[in-house]
Motif scaffolding. Structure first.
Motif, short mmCIF file in Angstrom:
data_model
loop_
_atom_site.label_atom_id
_atom_site.label_comp_id
_atom_site.label_asym_id
_atom_site.label_seq_id
_atom_site.Cartn_x
_atom_site.Cartn_y
_atom_site.Cartn_z
N GLU A 53 -8.47 10.21 -10.51
CA GLU A 53 -8.77 11.16 -11.58
C GLU A 53 -7.88 10.94 -12.80
O GLU A 53 -8.36 10.97 -13.94
CB GLU A 53 -8.61 12.60 -11.06
CG GLU A 53 -9.64 13.01 -10.03
CD GLU A 53 -9.53 14.47 -9.66
OE1 GLU A 53 -8.69 15.19 -10.25
OE2 GLU A 53 -10.29 14.92 -8.77
N ILE A 54 -6.59 10.72 -12.59
CA ILE A 54 -5.64 10.62 -13.69
C ILE A 54 -5.64 9.23 -14.31
O ILE A 54 -5.51 9.07 -15.52
CB ILE A 54 -4.22 10.98 -13.18
CG1 ILE A 54 -4.14 12.47 -12.87
CG2 ILE A 54 -3.16 10.59 -14.20
CD1 ILE A 54 -2.84 12.88 -12.22
N ASP A 91 -5.40 6.33 1.40
CA ASP A 91 -5.31 7.76 1.13
C ASP A 91 -4.09 8.10 0.27
O ASP A 91 -4.16 8.96 -0.62
CB ASP A 91 -5.22 8.57 2.43
CG ASP A 91 -6.50 8.51 3.25
OD1 ASP A 91 -7.58 8.28 2.66
OD2 ASP A 91 -6.41 8.69 4.48
N TYR A 92 -2.96 7.45 0.57
CA TYR A 92 -1.70 7.79 -0.09
C TYR A 92 -1.01 6.53 -0.62
O TYR A 92 -1.17 5.44 -0.06
CB TYR A 92 -0.75 8.48 0.90
CG TYR A 92 -1.28 9.75 1.51
CD1 TYR A 92 -1.70 10.82 0.72
CD2 TYR A 92 -1.38 9.90 2.90
CE1 TYR A 92 -2.18 11.99 1.28
CE2 TYR A 92 -1.86 11.06 3.47
CZ TYR A 92 -2.26 12.10 2.66
OH TYR A 92 -2.74 13.27 3.21
N VAL A 93 -0.22 6.74 -1.68
CA VAL A 93 0.63 5.69 -2.24
C VAL A 93 2.06 6.20 -2.22
O VAL A 93 2.34 7.29 -2.71
CB VAL A 93 0.25 5.35 -3.69
CG1 VAL A 93 1.11 4.17 -4.19
CG2 VAL A 93 -1.21 5.04 -3.82
N ALA A 94 2.96 5.42 -1.67
CA ALA A 94 4.39 5.72 -1.73
C ALA A 94 5.07 4.71 -2.63
O ALA A 94 4.55 3.61 -2.85
CB ALA A 94 5.01 5.68 -0.33
N ARG A 147 -3.42 4.21 6.48
CA ARG A 147 -3.84 5.19 5.48
C ARG A 147 -2.95 5.16 4.25
O ARG A 147 -3.36 5.61 3.17
CB ARG A 147 -3.77 6.61 6.08
CG ARG A 147 -4.72 6.87 7.24
CD ARG A 147 -4.48 8.26 7.79
NE ARG A 147 -4.72 9.27 6.77
CZ ARG A 147 -4.18 10.49 6.79
NH1 ARG A 147 -3.33 10.83 7.75
NH2 ARG A 147 -4.45 11.35 5.85
N THR A 148 -1.72 4.65 4.40
CA THR A 148 -0.73 4.72 3.33
C THR A 148 -0.30 3.33 2.90
O THR A 148 -0.10 2.44 3.73
CB THR A 148 0.51 5.50 3.80
OG1 THR A 148 0.11 6.78 4.30
CG2 THR A 148 1.51 5.69 2.67
N ALA A 149 -0.17 3.15 1.60
CA ALA A 149 0.33 1.90 1.02
C ALA A 149 1.64 2.18 0.30
O ALA A 149 1.78 3.19 -0.41
CB ALA A 149 -0.69 1.32 0.05
N PHE A 158 2.07 9.98 -3.38
CA PHE A 158 1.02 10.76 -4.04
C PHE A 158 -0.35 10.33 -3.54
O PHE A 158 -0.52 9.26 -2.93
CB PHE A 158 1.10 10.67 -5.57
CG PHE A 158 1.30 9.29 -6.14
CD1 PHE A 158 0.22 8.49 -6.48
CD2 PHE A 158 2.57 8.79 -6.37
CE1 PHE A 158 0.39 7.23 -7.02
CE2 PHE A 158 2.77 7.54 -6.91
CZ PHE A 158 1.67 6.75 -7.24
N ARG A 159 -1.32 11.19 -3.78
CA ARG A 159 -2.67 10.96 -3.27
C ARG A 159 -3.43 9.97 -4.15
O ARG A 159 -3.43 10.08 -5.38
CB ARG A 159 -3.46 12.27 -3.21
CG ARG A 159 -2.90 13.29 -2.23
CD ARG A 159 -3.75 14.56 -2.18
NE ARG A 159 -3.09 15.57 -1.36
CZ ARG A 159 -3.22 15.68 -0.05
NH1 ARG A 159 -4.04 14.85 0.60
NH2 ARG A 159 -2.57 16.61 0.62
N VAL A 160 -4.11 9.05 -3.51
CA VAL A 160 -4.95 8.11 -4.24
C VAL A 160 -6.06 8.85 -4.98
O VAL A 160 -6.48 8.44 -6.06
CB VAL A 160 -5.52 7.05 -3.28
CG1 VAL A 160 -6.57 6.18 -3.98
CG2 VAL A 160 -4.39 6.17 -2.74
N ALA A 161 -6.52 9.97 -4.43
CA ALA A 161 -7.54 10.77 -5.11
C ALA A 161 -7.05 11.22 -6.48
O ALA A 161 -7.83 11.30 -7.44
CB ALA A 161 -7.92 11.98 -4.26
#
Length: 273
Positions: free
Chosen positions: A173-174, A87-90, A3-5, A166-169
């Protein structure tokens, strides 16, 4: 696919890259996107990277044809992560090391707080001694609540870049990292999260970052301070705190680093860049 990259930009530092990858805990479920920004002096050894990476995930290597700058490397990685559907990016930088369960803790927090789109943590800065040992120098505890973070952003970045998830969603948007804030792309990008979403920092130290005068914050201090002024002016809101912080940033920009540090010691200010 996890879920996380984890996004790591690389430039002529394969040893630091391997140190960062080796620090990730074996139980972490995370895929890693390593973006090489046109390294020519010290290139990535993919076999060594695979050998030290023990987490439950996949390493992806992306290569820019020339040195374009960290903003372009980050955006190249983000585009690949967006396309893959995480879902998430670190974030992490070469030479930085993490607590063995850092990413699991951040995912757990974000899962439990769906309104929070950007999450950082405390960070300890270390220096490498001549004998190869690492010595901790100081720890920064960033503001934890969104309200505290908003106040801090009118002074300086309330997030230490290599600590964030942070959220990929939010990225959808940004958009990607801005290209008009050289050496302060993280500050500019995180402002957009703070303006639009809830944000937070964990009090725990989950990342250790190398401190040296060759880093972007030191070697490109003048440019970074100019970008900081630009961002503070962009988000200026006429409150007393905003005025005070803009004045402080202006002084920091015009004063030589040695004088700014001396002034910080005299005044007992804990953070004066």
């Amino acid at each position: 696919m996890n879920r996380t990259a984890l996004l790591i930009p690389h430039f002529n530092n394969p040893t630091g890259l391997c140190a960062s990858l080796a620090s990730i805990g074996i139980d972490e479920q995370i895929d890693v996107f390593i973006v090489d920004d046109g390294s020519s002096r010290s290139t990535i050894n993919e076999d060594e990277a695979h050998a030290v990476f023990k987490a439950q995930g996949v390493l992806h290597f992306l290569y820019l044809p020339a040195n374009c700058g960290i903003e372009y490397a980050l955006n190249t990685g983000l585009e690949a992560i967006l396309a893959a559907g995480y879902d998430y990016v670190a974030r992490l930088d070469c030479d930085d090391v993490v607590a063995a369960d850092r990413f699991a803790k951040q995912v757990s927090y974000l899962d439990a707080h769906p309104a929070v789109y950007l999450l950082g943590s405390a960070v300890t800065f270390f220096e490498c001694l001549p004998d190869g040992r690492q010595q901790d120098r100081f720890t920064i505890y960033q503001p934890q609540t969104h309200q505290q973070i908003v106040r801090q952003m009118h002074d300086d970045n309330a997030f230490t870049h290599p600590t964030v998830m942070f959220r990929v969603a939010g990225v959808r948007e940004i958009g990607l990292y801005p290209l008009d804030c050289k050496a302060a792309e993280d500050f500019a990008y995180f402002w957009q999260f703070v303006d639009r979403y809830q944000t937070a920092n964990l009090a725990e130290v989950l990342t250790k970052s190398e401190y040296n005068d060759a880093g972007i914050s030191m070697s490109r201090r003048r440019q970074q301070q100019a970008m900081r002024l630009k961002l503070l002016a962009r988000h200026f809101d006429w409150r007393a705190n905003s005025v005070l912080k803009l004045v402080k940033a202006s002084l920091s920009y015009v004063l030589p680093l040695s004088i700014a540090r001396a002034l910080k010691r005299v005044l007992g200010i804990g953070k004066w860049n």
